[in-house]
Scaffold this active site. Structure first.
Site, PDB file in Angstrom:
ATOM      1  N   ARG A 185       6.501 -11.140   5.834  1.00 20.47           N
ATOM      2  CA  ARG A 185       5.990 -11.528   7.448  1.00 20.47           C
ATOM      3  C   ARG A 185       6.071 -12.454   7.611  1.00 20.47           C
ATOM      4  O   ARG A 185       6.721 -13.001   7.800  1.00 20.47           O
ATOM      5  CB  ARG A 185       4.616 -11.030   6.994  1.00 20.47           C
ATOM      6  CG  ARG A 185       3.748  -9.850   5.982  1.00 20.47           C
ATOM      7  CD  ARG A 185       2.326  -9.582   6.129  1.00 20.47           C
ATOM      8  NE  ARG A 185       1.670  -8.991   5.621  1.00 20.47           N
ATOM      9  CZ  ARG A 185       0.470  -9.203   4.808  1.00 20.47           C
ATOM     10  NH1 ARG A 185      -0.113  -9.768   5.834  1.00 20.47           N
ATOM     11  NH2 ARG A 185      -0.103  -8.373   3.839  1.00 20.47           N
TER      12      ARG A 185
ATOM     13  N   ASP B 188      -2.448  -7.846  -5.381  1.00 22.89           N
ATOM     14  CA  ASP B 188      -2.957  -6.310  -4.653  1.00 22.89           C
ATOM     15  C   ASP B 188      -2.965  -5.499  -6.001  1.00 22.89           C
ATOM     16  O   ASP B 188      -2.745  -5.192  -6.714  1.00 22.89           O
ATOM     17  CB  ASP B 188      -1.633  -5.889  -3.654  1.00 22.89           C
ATOM     18  CG  ASP B 188      -1.894  -4.850  -2.794  1.00 22.89           C
ATOM     19  OD1 ASP B 188      -2.823  -5.191  -2.458  1.00 22.89           O
ATOM     20  OD2 ASP B 188      -1.222  -4.890  -1.669  1.00 22.89           O
TER      21      ASP B 188
ATOM     22  N   HIS C 115      -8.530  -0.404  -0.431  1.00 21.03           N
ATOM     23  CA  HIS C 115      -7.633  -1.808  -0.841  1.00 21.03           C
ATOM     24  C   HIS C 115      -8.191  -3.196  -0.930  1.00 21.03           C
ATOM     25  O   HIS C 115      -9.567  -3.216  -0.862  1.00 21.03           O
ATOM     26  CB  HIS C 115      -6.427  -2.440   0.517  1.00 21.03           C
ATOM     27  CG  HIS C 115      -5.809  -1.381   1.238  1.00 21.03           C
ATOM     28  ND1 HIS C 115      -5.133  -0.871   1.762  1.00 21.03           N
ATOM     29  CD2 HIS C 115      -6.522  -0.479   2.140  1.00 21.03           C
ATOM     30  CE1 HIS C 115      -4.652  -0.729   1.997  1.00 21.03           C
ATOM     31  NE2 HIS C 115      -5.422  -0.038   2.127  1.00 21.03           N
TER      32      HIS C 115
ATOM     33  N   GLN D 157       0.614 -10.853  -2.927  1.00 21.40           N
ATOM     34  CA  GLN D 157      -0.552 -10.575  -3.747  1.00 21.40           C
ATOM     35  C   GLN D 157      -0.995 -10.343  -4.587  1.00 21.40           C
ATOM     36  O   GLN D 157      -0.081  -9.463  -5.176  1.00 21.40           O
ATOM     37  CB  GLN D 157      -0.442  -9.534  -1.985  1.00 21.40           C
ATOM     38  CG  GLN D 157      -0.785  -9.630  -0.508  1.00 21.40           C
ATOM     39  CD  GLN D 157      -1.023  -8.970   0.408  1.00 21.40           C
ATOM     40  OE1 GLN D 157      -0.034  -7.646   0.265  1.00 21.40           O
ATOM     41  NE2 GLN D 157      -1.479  -8.130   1.086  1.00 21.40           N
TER      42      GLN D 157
ATOM     43  N   LYS E  13     -14.687  -3.534   6.462  1.00 20.77           N
ATOM     44  CA  LYS E  13     -14.277  -4.439   4.402  1.00 20.77           C
ATOM     45  C   LYS E  13     -15.320  -5.328   4.096  1.00 20.77           C
ATOM     46  O   LYS E  13     -15.919  -5.506   5.374  1.00 20.77           O
ATOM     47  CB  LYS E  13     -12.897  -4.973   5.026  1.00 20.77           C
ATOM     48  CG  LYS E  13     -13.020  -6.164   6.869  1.00 20.77           C
ATOM     49  CD  LYS E  13     -11.322  -6.154   6.875  1.00 20.77           C
ATOM     50  CE  LYS E  13     -12.132  -7.156   7.318  1.00 20.77           C
ATOM     51  NZ  LYS E  13     -10.400  -7.842   8.090  1.00 20.77           N
TER      52      LYS E  13
ATOM     53  N   CYS F 192       1.013  -1.004  -0.408  1.00 27.15           N
ATOM     54  CA  CYS F 192      -0.322  -0.330   0.073  1.00 27.15           C
ATOM     55  C   CYS F 192       0.951   1.611  -0.074  1.00 27.15           C
ATOM     56  O   CYS F 192       0.437   2.440  -0.816  1.00 27.15           O
ATOM     57  CB  CYS F 192      -0.936  -0.277   1.257  1.00 27.15           C
ATOM     58  SG  CYS F 192      -1.476  -1.573   1.686  1.00 27.15           S
TER      59      CYS F 192
ATOM     60  N   HIS G 282      -5.024  -0.882  -5.513  1.00 22.67           N
ATOM     61  CA  HIS G 282      -5.645  -0.113  -4.466  1.00 22.67           C
ATOM     62  C   HIS G 282      -6.464   0.780  -5.407  1.00 22.67           C
ATOM     63  O   HIS G 282      -6.259   1.386  -6.600  1.00 22.67           O
ATOM     64  CB  HIS G 282      -4.817   0.487  -3.898  1.00 22.67           C
ATOM     65  CG  HIS G 282      -3.782  -0.171  -3.130  1.00 22.67           C
ATOM     66  ND1 HIS G 282      -2.741  -0.643  -2.760  1.00 22.67           N
ATOM     67  CD2 HIS G 282      -4.264  -0.307  -1.599  1.00 22.67           C
ATOM     68  CE1 HIS G 282      -2.546  -1.352  -2.146  1.00 22.67           C
ATOM     69  NE2 HIS G 282      -3.189  -1.297  -0.793  1.00 22.67           N
TER      70      HIS G 282
HETATM   71 ZN    ZN Z   1      -3.203  -1.373   1.229  1.00 23.13          ZN
END
Ligand code: ZN
Length: 567
Positions: free
Chosen positions: A288, A308, A435, A306, A389, A259, A310
């Site tokens: 992580r 991912d 996200h 990910q 979410k 992000c 945005h």
């Molecule tokens: Zn994010």
């Protein structure tokens, strides 16, 4: 079970033994290691106890009485467990026959009520006392118990199927992926065949996003620590971020999330309301920290990618954007035959932002779900502190639930990075940030796919969909010709011509190749193949062109079956 273990090992120390889904376990400190061969012996002892038909009796007592009773039995773990019971809470013991245990209960009334033929001890594992690797390693024995023998049988068949599909087992047998302790725990190596599966998924994923006007971005894998201080990640998720490395005397971190990178791109230019929504997508690899005891094949790892993306939009655009994400989630999950449930996670007790923006965001999520006729289960207070979410749980071929996609509104990062757009009224305003990840982690998603499909991947993902088997070397030329034709159309093909046909057929089945194209004298003459299809009893004879058309149709429709008949 604990009673039986103590009868067999009188010097054993008993620790903790709770019920779990479909069964129970108990942790012991034992004078010797247990193996699977010990389990039938413990079961036999358990049957004796069941046969004795002793009642379970419950006795409550004061802390002092309980301490006295435990010290009599010389059970040190129970002393600690007793200390854990909060002041004022009732302390109870359950006794049957000669056995007595500090236990909250409840229990059945008598050992008679346990069906001697409807329980089974399943496995032995190591477990640290209180799950802490600083503590002693104990022996954990798992078991399952049912009301009826037939239910136990059914459960054992299910467990067998789960074991057969275990992605770690299939990964080894089919050479799909590996992990190497010397390289580092929780770091996945994708081997060639699974690398192919991933490439297909990635390409499809990019195509779907391109059609929806997401733009690809690439951001650095490491960043100065300042970035994660500004984003709040270091403050809120310190445990999961890897330790810093020194670069020119400054601390750098491997990114735990993508992000901040996407926000940085957004902030690199000025934005007018006319530019919004801005949609950025990245297959972003993140790292992580996960405790070593929780690592599990591809499903729980320390490095993963990910899918991912945005979205930066105006508050008015939020509901439309969520609708598009929900549609995409449906497209992707249904392609694999996954059913799913959606959960709306609302405001937790600790939260950022005003009532008004929370209400707006939640109503956008609810509105979008209604427009998509998507039923939202409630997860009250389940949102993270920075926004509400929708989380999805997906159900696989064995009916097991997996963590799925997530769509999340964020009120935190836009503030922390002070992102803005110039609105129609010429005022600078904060965009809304969303996200979303659909596969989540490619490692976990593909690990799940291996189990869901039992590694029989649909044609569009299948790393080796076809084996060509000439009956004798006389048919080697037409076999090679067929292979070239299929390769030219992008299908991987194994030419299998060494050894007896029956063995080659078996090898192809073991390697999970769904189509075996057998070419004998007659097929060679007529430009045909005799086709064996996985899961289909009847062999069929097709012309080469028909066979190619079948494969192309299966691939382009992303069919979940291999058979010729309509779905
Ligand atoms: Zn994010």
């Amino acid at each position: 079970m604990a009673d039986a273990v103590l009868r067999l090992f009188p010097e054993a120390k008993v620790a903790i033994g709770p019920p779990i889904d479909h069964g129970f376990y108990y942790d012991f400190e034992l004078p010797r290691a247990l193996t699977d061969e010990d389990l039938p012996l413990i079961e036999a002892e358990m049957r004796k106890i069941i046969g004795a038909g002793n009642d379970f009796t419950r006795t409550t007592m004061t802390r002092e009485q309980a301490a006295a009773r435990i010290s009599e039995s010389a059970q040190p773990y129970k002393v600690e467990l007793l200390d854990d019971i909060p002041e004022g809470e009732e302390i109870s013991f359950y006794d049957h026959g000669t056995w007595s245990d500090l236990c909250e209960g409840p229990h059945v009334e008598s050992t008679k009520q346990i069906r001697y033929d409807a329980f089974k001890l399943l496995s032995v594992a190591g477990a640290y006392w209180r799950g802490d690797s600083e503590n002693k390693m104990l022996t954990r024995v798992y078991g399952t118990a049912w009301w009826h023998k037939k239910d136990l049988k059914k459960y054992m068949v299910y467990l067998e199927e789960v074991q057969q599909r275990d992605h770690r087992k299939l990964g080894r047998e089919l050479n799909l992926f590996s992990l190497h302790a010397e390289y580092g725990a929780g770091l996945v190596f994708w081997h060639q065949k699974l690398g192919y599966v991933r490439r297909q998924l990635e390409q499809w994923w990019w195509d779907l996003h391109h059609q929806r006007e997401y733009w690809p971005v690439y951001t650095p894998h490491v960043a100065s620590e300042e970035v994660f201080i500004q984003s709040g990640h270091l403050e809120n998720y310190a445990d999961m971020i890897w330790a810093p490395m020194d670069v020119d005397g400054r601390p750098y971190r491997v990114k735990p999330m993508n992000c901040p990178g996407h926000v940085t791109i957004f902030n690199s230019t000025r934005h007018s309301y006319r530019d919004l929504p801005v949609r950025m997508a990245e297959l972003g690899s993140v790292y992580r920290y996960e405790p070593s005891g929780t690592l599990h094949g591809m499903l729980r790892v320390r490095g993963f990618t990910q899918d991912d993306a945005h979205i930066f939009c105006t508050p008015e655009q939020l509901a439309d954007e969520i609708v598009d994400v929900l549609k995409l989630v449906h497209t992707i999950l249904s392609t694999f035959g996954y059913s799913y449930t959606a959960y709306l996670a609302t405001r937790p007790e600790k939260f950022l932002g005003t009532d008004e923006i929370w209400e707006h965001a939640i109503s956008a999520l609810v509105d979008a779900a209604e427009r998509q006729e998507l039923n939202l289960e409630d997860d009250p207070g389940g949102g993270v502190f920075y926004g509400p979410k929708i989380d999805f749980k997906i159900k696989d071929a064995l009916g097991r639930e997996w963590q799925g996609p997530t769509v999340q509104v964020d009120f935190n990062l836009p503030d922390r990075f002070d992102i803005q757009y110039n609105d129609a009224d010429n005022e600078l305003k904060r965009p809304v940030m969303v996200h979303r990840a659909i596969f989540g982690s490619l490692e976990r998603f593909v690990g799940g796919l291996i189990e869901h499909f039992a590694a029989w991947f649909p044609v569009w993902l299948c790393p080796m969909p076809v084996a060509v088997l000439p009956i004798t070397d006389e048919q080697l030329d037409p076999a090679k010709e067929l292979r070239s034709k299929l390769m030219a159309r992008g299908f991987n093909v194994e030419l299998s011509h060494d050894g007896p046909l029956r063995k080659r057929v078996r090898d192809s089945e073991v390697n999970k190749i769904p189509y075996m194209a057998v070419i004998g004298e007659r097929e060679a003459e007529n430009g045909q193949v005799s086709l064996r299809i996985h899961g289909v009893k009847q062999q069929v004879t097709l012309t080469i062109d028909e066979f190619i058309a079948l494969l192309e149709d299966k691939r382009s429709s992303k069919s979940l079956t291999y058979s010729i008949d309509a779905e």
